[in-house]
Design a protein around this motif. Structure first.
Motif, short mmCIF file in Angstrom:
data_model
loop_
_atom_site.label_atom_id
_atom_site.label_comp_id
_atom_site.label_asym_id
_atom_site.label_seq_id
_atom_site.Cartn_x
_atom_site.Cartn_y
_atom_site.Cartn_z
N ALA A 203 0.85 -1.19 0.00
CA ALA A 203 0.00 0.00 0.00
C ALA A 203 0.89 1.24 0.00
CB ALA A 203 -0.92 -0.01 1.22
N GLY A 204 0.73 2.07 -1.01
CA GLY A 204 1.57 3.26 -1.12
C GLY A 204 2.91 2.94 -1.73
N ASP A 205 3.92 3.77 -1.38
CA ASP A 205 5.24 3.61 -1.99
C ASP A 205 6.14 2.62 -1.25
OD1 ASP A 205 6.02 5.02 0.26
OD2 ASP A 205 6.41 6.88 -0.82
N GLY A 206 5.67 2.15 -0.07
CA GLY A 206 6.46 1.16 0.67
C GLY A 206 7.56 1.75 1.52
N ARG A 207 7.64 3.09 1.59
CA ARG A 207 8.70 3.71 2.38
C ARG A 207 8.31 3.91 3.84
NH1 ARG A 207 10.54 8.86 -1.09
NH2 ARG A 207 8.26 9.07 -1.25
N GLN A 208 7.00 3.75 4.14
CA GLN A 208 6.57 3.89 5.54
C GLN A 208 7.25 2.82 6.39
OE1 GLN A 208 4.76 3.05 2.85
NE2 GLN A 208 2.83 2.04 3.37
N THR A 209 7.71 3.21 7.58
CA THR A 209 8.51 2.29 8.40
C THR A 209 7.77 1.92 9.68
OG1 THR A 209 9.66 4.09 9.55
CG2 THR A 209 10.68 3.22 7.54
N ARG A 210 8.15 0.78 10.22
CA ARG A 210 7.70 0.30 11.51
C ARG A 210 8.92 -0.27 12.24
NH1 ARG A 210 3.94 2.08 9.03
NH2 ARG A 210 1.84 1.22 8.75
N ASN A 211 8.92 -0.17 13.57
CA ASN A 211 9.93 -0.86 14.35
C ASN A 211 9.29 -2.13 14.90
OD1 ASN A 211 11.12 1.85 14.07
ND2 ASN A 211 12.66 1.03 15.44
N PHE A 212 9.34 -3.18 14.10
CA PHE A 212 8.67 -4.43 14.46
C PHE A 212 9.32 -5.08 15.67
CE2 PHE A 212 7.55 -3.81 10.03
CZ PHE A 212 6.20 -4.14 10.01
N VAL A 213 8.49 -5.73 16.48
CA VAL A 213 8.96 -6.43 17.67
C VAL A 213 8.48 -7.88 17.61
CG1 VAL A 213 8.95 -6.52 20.19
CG2 VAL A 213 8.84 -4.32 19.04
N TYR A 214 9.43 -8.81 17.70
CA TYR A 214 9.05 -10.22 17.68
C TYR A 214 8.23 -10.54 18.92
CZ TYR A 214 9.50 -15.26 16.95
OH TYR A 214 9.23 -16.59 16.73
N VAL A 215 7.16 -11.31 18.74
CA VAL A 215 6.16 -11.46 19.79
C VAL A 215 6.72 -12.11 21.06
CG1 VAL A 215 5.31 -13.70 18.94
CG2 VAL A 215 3.78 -12.18 20.24
N GLU A 216 7.68 -12.99 20.95
CA GLU A 216 8.24 -13.61 22.16
C GLU A 216 9.10 -12.61 22.95
OE1 GLU A 216 10.12 -17.33 21.28
OE2 GLU A 216 8.34 -18.16 20.32
N ASP A 217 9.76 -11.69 22.25
CA ASP A 217 10.46 -10.61 22.94
C ASP A 217 9.46 -9.72 23.68
OD1 ASP A 217 12.84 -11.54 21.91
OD2 ASP A 217 12.95 -10.07 20.29
N LEU A 218 8.34 -9.43 23.02
CA LEU A 218 7.30 -8.62 23.63
C LEU A 218 6.73 -9.30 24.87
CD1 LEU A 218 5.91 -5.91 22.96
CD2 LEU A 218 4.16 -7.23 21.75
N ALA A 219 6.50 -10.59 24.78
CA ALA A 219 5.97 -11.34 25.93
C ALA A 219 6.94 -11.29 27.11
CB ALA A 219 5.69 -12.78 25.53
N ASP A 220 8.22 -11.34 26.84
CA ASP A 220 9.21 -11.25 27.90
C ASP A 220 9.08 -9.95 28.69
OD1 ASP A 220 11.77 -11.94 29.30
OD2 ASP A 220 12.51 -10.22 28.17
N ALA A 221 8.75 -8.86 28.00
CA ALA A 221 8.58 -7.58 28.67
C ALA A 221 7.45 -7.61 29.68
CB ALA A 221 8.34 -6.47 27.65
#
Length: 313
Positions: A203-221
């Motif tokens: 969707a769009g030009d593809g330049r939009q960014t995200r700082n993805f977080v792997y779900v198991e790392d998130l669960a650890d938090a």
């Protein structure tokens, strides 16, 4: 410690339950379905708006992690009234049930999308400064209804602390991904398209960014957030590297390709990504993401190819 997790059988919630159980806690999963129920957890099948039922279920717990919400932004756009009921009324119901049941703290799942409404000043180099948990919010910039609902939920936990002495922790998730994620999420769509031999659409030009977080790392938090240091604090659980949508496509191409890429019209009020600091989570919780993006995408692809059930929730 005995803890409850609303949405405990969903994508993120089920991983949180897994990690809490592995850390030795007693866990109650509260959900309207048992899609990814860990057999080691107790289960209460409840509507998140059922205040009497939720109050009874939370009895005996010390902390509730509130993850149940409408998180699909397309569904939020399509049904705004239900989204507000789930994300705002649902949070109020959990907070009140926790208060009536004498819980010590509510841990609210929020999102880095709220930083789309944050005000910031340019640095000496003219670029936007990194945002942290203290960045002021400008309601004129709230944009998407999903952002508004999460900001409202955060305001509620502060109000319950001020009015009733109910303690809280807010966890602002970076964009999560990994096994059990919904098929609609961008990484899932790209991986599944590559495996099916169909084109990847951006969707769009593809330049939009995200700082993805792997779900198991998130669960650890979440386990770390049980620390007294997390009480009445807000944490940005942001990924360490900005990944553009085009980067996702290229990663999938390297792992599973070759793939064909097609561009479509950009989404309305999409979160374009901002520079967000996760320093407070590292300083107070000792948390930082460990899984590289390429490794995380590979793990999801392996999980999906293994034919794991319930991949669409």
């Amino acid at each position: 410690m005995r803890v409850a997790v609303t949405g405990g059988c969903g994508f993120i919630g089920s991983h949180v339950v897994d990690r809490l159980l592995a850390a030795g806690h007693e866990v109650l999963a509260v959900d309207s379905a048992d899609t990814h129920l860990n057999p080691g957890a107790e289960f209460a099948r409840l509507d998140i708006l059922d205040l009497p039922g939720l109050t009874r279920a939370l009895g005996g717990s010390e902390v509730v992690f509130h993850l149940a919400a409408m998180a699909d932004v397309e569904q939020v756009t399509a049904d705004p009234v239900r989204a507000v009921r789930m994300n705002v009324d649902g949070t109020a119901t959990v907070l009140e049930a926790a208060r009536r049941s004498g819980l010590s703290r509510t841990v609210l799942a929020s999102t880095v999308w709220v930083y789309g409404a944050a005000r910031s000043e340019p640095g000496l180099d003219g670029e936007e400064q990194e945002l942290d948990e203290h960045a002021p919010v400008d309601l004129d910039r709230s944009g998407h209804l999903y952002v508004a609902s999460k900001l409202a939920a955060e305001m509620l936990v502060h109000s319950y602390r001020d009015l009733y002495g109910q303690h809280f922790t807010v966890l602002r998730y970076g964009i999560p991904y990994g096994p059990r994620m919904r098929d609609e999420l961008v990484i899932a769509r790209f991986v599944q398209a590559a495996l099916a031999g169909t084109p990847i659409t951006i969707a769009g030009d593809g330049r939009q960014t995200r700082n993805f977080v792997y779900v198991e790392d998130l669960a650890d938090a979440h386990v770390r957030a049980l620390s007294p240091a997390a009480q009445d604090q807000t944490f940005a659980l942001e990924g360490s590297t900005a990944i553009s949508v085009r980067d996702i496509a290229d990663t999938v191409d390297r792992l599973l390709g070759p793939v064909t890429i097609e561009h479509i019209e950009a989404r309305t009020a999409d979160y374009t990504g901002r520079r967000i600091s996760a320093a407070q989570a590292k300083r107070l919780l000792g948390w930082s993401p460990k899984t590289t993006f390429t490794d995380g995408v590979g793990r999801y692809a392996d999980w999906y190819r293994a034919g794991n059930p319930g991949a669409t929730r």
